[in-house]
Design an enzyme around this catalytic site. Structure first.
Site, PDB file in Angstrom:
ATOM      1  N   GLY A   1     -12.788 -33.474  48.070  1.00  0.00           N
ATOM      2  CA  GLY A   1     -13.635 -32.263  48.058  1.00  0.00           C
ATOM      3  C   GLY A   1     -14.939 -32.701  47.698  1.00  0.00           C
TER       4      GLY A   1
ATOM      5  N   GLU B   1     -16.029 -33.398  51.465  1.00  0.00           N
ATOM      6  CA  GLU B   1     -16.069 -32.181  52.162  1.00  0.00           C
ATOM      7  C   GLU B   1     -17.298 -31.188  51.823  1.00  0.00           C
ATOM      8  OE1 GLU B   1     -11.423 -31.164  52.782  1.00  0.00           O
ATOM      9  OE2 GLU B   1     -11.978 -31.270  50.769  1.00  0.00           O
TER      10      GLU B   1
ATOM     11  N   GLU C   1      -6.600 -37.721  50.541  1.00  0.00           N
ATOM     12  CA  GLU C   1      -5.534 -36.851  50.262  1.00  0.00           C
ATOM     13  C   GLU C   1      -4.362 -37.164  50.660  1.00  0.00           C
ATOM     14  OE1 GLU C   1      -9.380 -34.120  50.100  1.00  0.00           O
ATOM     15  OE2 GLU C   1      -8.718 -35.972  51.328  1.00  0.00           O
TER      16      GLU C   1
END
Length: 257
Positions: A108, A111, A131
């Site tokens: 994340g 991201e 992930e």
């Protein structure tokens, strides 16, 4: 709401949001996402702020989502709460957002950096979407934005293996705008932010919208959007000032109108 997981400050026309969960390497939990989104909204609505910098620590921009918070969720849980819905809020912010990335930007964290308008990275920055090693896939935009940034082949290889990208590779592929020594990261991010903040903010907002349109529209529609955008800017006093200053060989004085 008092801020427990971020630190906010202003420097002139620049708003700075620093992720602040040092013991967890800035792992992204629900509280942090809520506080970060609220801070983004405050800066976006503040007429005295022109640019936003999103930063982490020297060791980690953000080392991914908080696994402890996620691990016991069920399919029913994530479906009912529409898990990760709030992670895309950053893309609704109108003002330019610079990610100042040092250390780990994983999952994340990567991201969020990709969702910012540009990334300035320290020489120790490392990027990955690991992930698959946890039994899931990127869900905060990674499978989409990394493809846009580096192409299908490279993105597929990174996402399917979870391998880490060093900052040299990130710069070579255009993931980051520039690489600077770690001790100069915030100085460089501020210099870029201040350069943007000194320009006409309606023009900057128009430029941001036009660039983002390139990722969402076919080329013909994007070109039409760009033309309409530049046509509209001829209604601004700042356009008249900018061109007059060029002809008169002086520095323009923009008034954001």
């Amino acid at each position: 709401m008092s801020e427990e997981t971020i630190i906010t400050e202003t420097r002139g026309k620049v708003g700075i949001i620093t992720l602040n969960r040092p013991k967890a390497l800035n792992a992204l939990n629900g509280r942090l996402i809520t506080e970060m989104n609220a801070a983004l909204d405050r800066f976006d609505g503040d007429p005295g702020i022109a640019v936003i910098i999103l930063a982490g620590s020297d060791k980690a921009f953000a080392a991914g989502a908080d696994i402890r918070e996620m691990k016991d969720k069920t399919f029913a849980d994530v479906t009912e709460e529409d898990f990760l819905r709030d992670w895309d809020h950053i893309t609704t912010i109108r003002k330019p957002i610079i990610a100042a990335v040092a250390g780990y930007a994983l999952g994340g964290g990567f991201e969020f950096a990709l969702a910012c308008d540009t990334i300035i990275a320290a020489g120790n920055a490392k990027f990955a979407l690991p992930e698959v090693t946890l039994g899931i896939i990127p869900g905060g935009g990674g499978t989409q934005r990394l493809v846009q940034a580096v192409g299908k082949a490279k993105a597929m290889e990174m996402i399917l293996t979870g391998r880490m990208m060093d900052v040299e590779e990130a710069e070579r592929l255009g993931v980051v705008a520039r690489v600077v020594p770690p001790e100069k990261l915030m100085d460089e991010a501020m210099a870029v932010a201040e350069k943007i903040a000194a320009l006409s903010q309606p023009v900057i907002a128009s430029a941001k919208r036009a660039v983002n349109a390139a990722f969402n529209l076919p080329l013909g529609e994007g070109l039409a959007f760009e033309r309409k955008s530049i046509h509209a800017l001829f209604a601004l006093a700042d356009q008249k000032e900018g061109m007059a200053a060029f002809v008169e060989k002086r520095k323009p004085v923009f008034r954001d109108r």
